[in-house]
Write a protein that holds these residues in place. Sequence first.
Motif, short mmCIF file in Angstrom:
data_model
loop_
_atom_site.label_atom_id
_atom_site.label_comp_id
_atom_site.label_asym_id
_atom_site.label_seq_id
_atom_site.Cartn_x
_atom_site.Cartn_y
_atom_site.Cartn_z
N THR A 81 0.82 -1.20 0.00
CA THR A 81 0.00 0.00 0.00
C THR A 81 0.86 1.25 0.00
O THR A 81 0.61 2.19 -0.77
CB THR A 81 -0.92 -0.01 1.23
N VAL A 82 1.88 1.27 0.87
CA VAL A 82 2.75 2.46 0.94
C VAL A 82 3.48 2.65 -0.39
O VAL A 82 3.61 3.78 -0.88
CB VAL A 82 3.72 2.31 2.11
N LEU A 85 1.04 4.16 -2.88
CA LEU A 85 0.69 5.53 -2.51
C LEU A 85 1.84 6.48 -2.85
O LEU A 85 1.62 7.53 -3.48
CB LEU A 85 0.39 5.56 -1.01
N LEU A 86 3.06 6.09 -2.48
CA LEU A 86 4.22 6.94 -2.80
C LEU A 86 4.40 7.06 -4.31
O LEU A 86 4.76 8.11 -4.82
CB LEU A 86 5.48 6.36 -2.16
N SER A 88 2.06 7.01 -6.54
CA SER A 88 1.07 7.97 -7.02
C SER A 88 1.60 9.39 -6.84
O SER A 88 1.45 10.25 -7.71
CB SER A 88 -0.23 7.79 -6.24
N PHE A 89 2.22 9.63 -5.68
CA PHE A 89 2.79 10.95 -5.40
C PHE A 89 3.90 11.30 -6.38
O PHE A 89 3.89 12.37 -7.00
CB PHE A 89 3.30 10.98 -3.96
N HIS A 193 -3.16 7.06 -11.09
CA HIS A 193 -3.91 7.48 -9.89
C HIS A 193 -5.17 6.62 -9.73
O HIS A 193 -5.54 6.27 -8.60
CB HIS A 193 -4.30 8.95 -10.00
N ASP A 196 -4.43 3.40 -8.09
CA ASP A 196 -4.25 3.53 -6.65
C ASP A 196 -5.60 3.56 -5.95
O ASP A 196 -5.77 3.00 -4.86
CB ASP A 196 -3.45 4.81 -6.36
N ILE A 197 -6.60 4.21 -6.58
CA ILE A 197 -7.94 4.24 -5.99
C ILE A 197 -8.51 2.82 -5.91
O ILE A 197 -9.09 2.43 -4.90
CB ILE A 197 -8.86 5.17 -6.81
N VAL A 200 -7.02 0.99 -3.03
CA VAL A 200 -7.62 1.34 -1.73
C VAL A 200 -8.80 0.40 -1.46
O VAL A 200 -8.94 -0.14 -0.35
CB VAL A 200 -8.08 2.81 -1.74
N TYR B 30 -0.15 18.02 -3.79
CA TYR B 30 0.17 16.59 -3.75
C TYR B 30 0.67 16.18 -2.37
O TYR B 30 0.37 15.09 -1.89
CB TYR B 30 1.22 16.25 -4.81
N LEU B 34 -0.93 13.37 -0.10
CA LEU B 34 -0.17 12.20 0.35
C LEU B 34 -0.26 12.05 1.86
O LEU B 34 -0.47 10.94 2.37
CB LEU B 34 1.30 12.35 -0.08
N MET B 70 -10.58 7.31 -0.95
CA MET B 70 -10.84 7.48 -2.39
C MET B 70 -11.16 8.94 -2.69
O MET B 70 -10.74 9.48 -3.71
CB MET B 70 -11.99 6.57 -2.81
N HIS B 73 -7.97 10.90 -2.80
CA HIS B 73 -7.27 10.68 -4.07
C HIS B 73 -7.93 11.47 -5.20
O HIS B 73 -7.24 12.08 -6.02
CB HIS B 73 -7.28 9.19 -4.42
N PHE B 77 -5.23 14.17 -6.11
CA PHE B 77 -4.40 13.60 -7.18
C PHE B 77 -5.06 13.75 -8.55
O PHE B 77 -4.39 14.04 -9.53
CB PHE B 77 -4.11 12.12 -6.90
#
Lengths: 213, 129
Positions: A81-82, A85-86, A88-89, A193, A196-197, A200, B30, B34, B70, B73, B77
């Motif tokens: 997960t991390v 998430l990272l 995506s950033f 992105h 990533d959703i 989740v 962002y 995050l 969600m 995000h 994002f």
Amino acid sequence: MSMTATAGRAHADPHHIGLVVEHPGPAPKRTVTAYGFWVFLLSDIVMFSCFFAAYAVLADQTAGGPKGSEIFEQRNVAIETVCLLLSSFTCGMASIAADVRNRFWFYLGMAVTCMLGLIFLAIEFREFADLVARGYGPSRSAFLTSFFSLVGCHGLHVSAGILWLLTMMAQVFAKGFRADVLRRMMCFALFWHALDIVWVGVFSVVYLLGSGV
Amino acid sequence: MSDQTHARSEHDIAPGDEEQHSVGERVLGYVVGLALALLLTATSFFIAGTDLVWQPSIPVALIVLAIAQMGVHLVFFLHITTGPDNTNNVLALAFGLLVVFLVVGGTVWIMGHLNQNMPPMDQIMPMRR
């Protein structure tokens, strides 16, 4: 451009009633492309929702095989997960760099995104291989079939995303920040992105709900 | 179709695009997203393993946290906003969500009732003979 704008205005008020509708003409190609890709992503999410529905129905049908709480390792899921998430950033950082046409930060952001995605895939692949080796493959029970198809479908999307990511780096390297390359980059960022959703939903519904109940 | 990248003032905005901001503001967006997402993720993993809270509330809490993340995000994002230049994107999203809820909600609802109304498998099998 100004010709069509004038003609458009004349058509907008044919009877001279004073209500002139400002008609700005067709939207820029960047907007049209991204909107079309957005609609595709939503349909992709609808497809994932079918896998989620199948998983929700079949989660208890273990056919004497293992339950979710017996095979899920929360530490691995937390790392995955991390990572996503990272990534995506960093993908967001790369798209900002592409917008301001900064090659160094673009390559750096995309490379870090790629590394994090590969770490995610490696952990997921090891989990799958471990399950299959213990005899808990997708054919063991309906629960495992739905688990492998949902999580595997997300993993396939991540793999395709990494191929796309490398293609974008190559295109920027070969063609530079052209308008068409930037449009593809925007679509890629949307795709990443959106993945990533979906993740989740996967870690909440499959791993956390599944290991608790 | 013109190929202008930044002629956005009078048009709808593309999904994923922001209104004109400086690089610093965009990066800050962002970073905030995050941080919020990490916070919600950590809460989810903590809630799932804890026995500090009333146990039947855990699944509900996990689903609420997932929907919240969600949303984070989408806003930070994917830059889906409530602005008038984003109406098309929000409407497409709303329709997508409608289909998702119909598929998931309808499936869980109907199949749950089917399971309740069916006798267990070991009672069905002798009837087939």
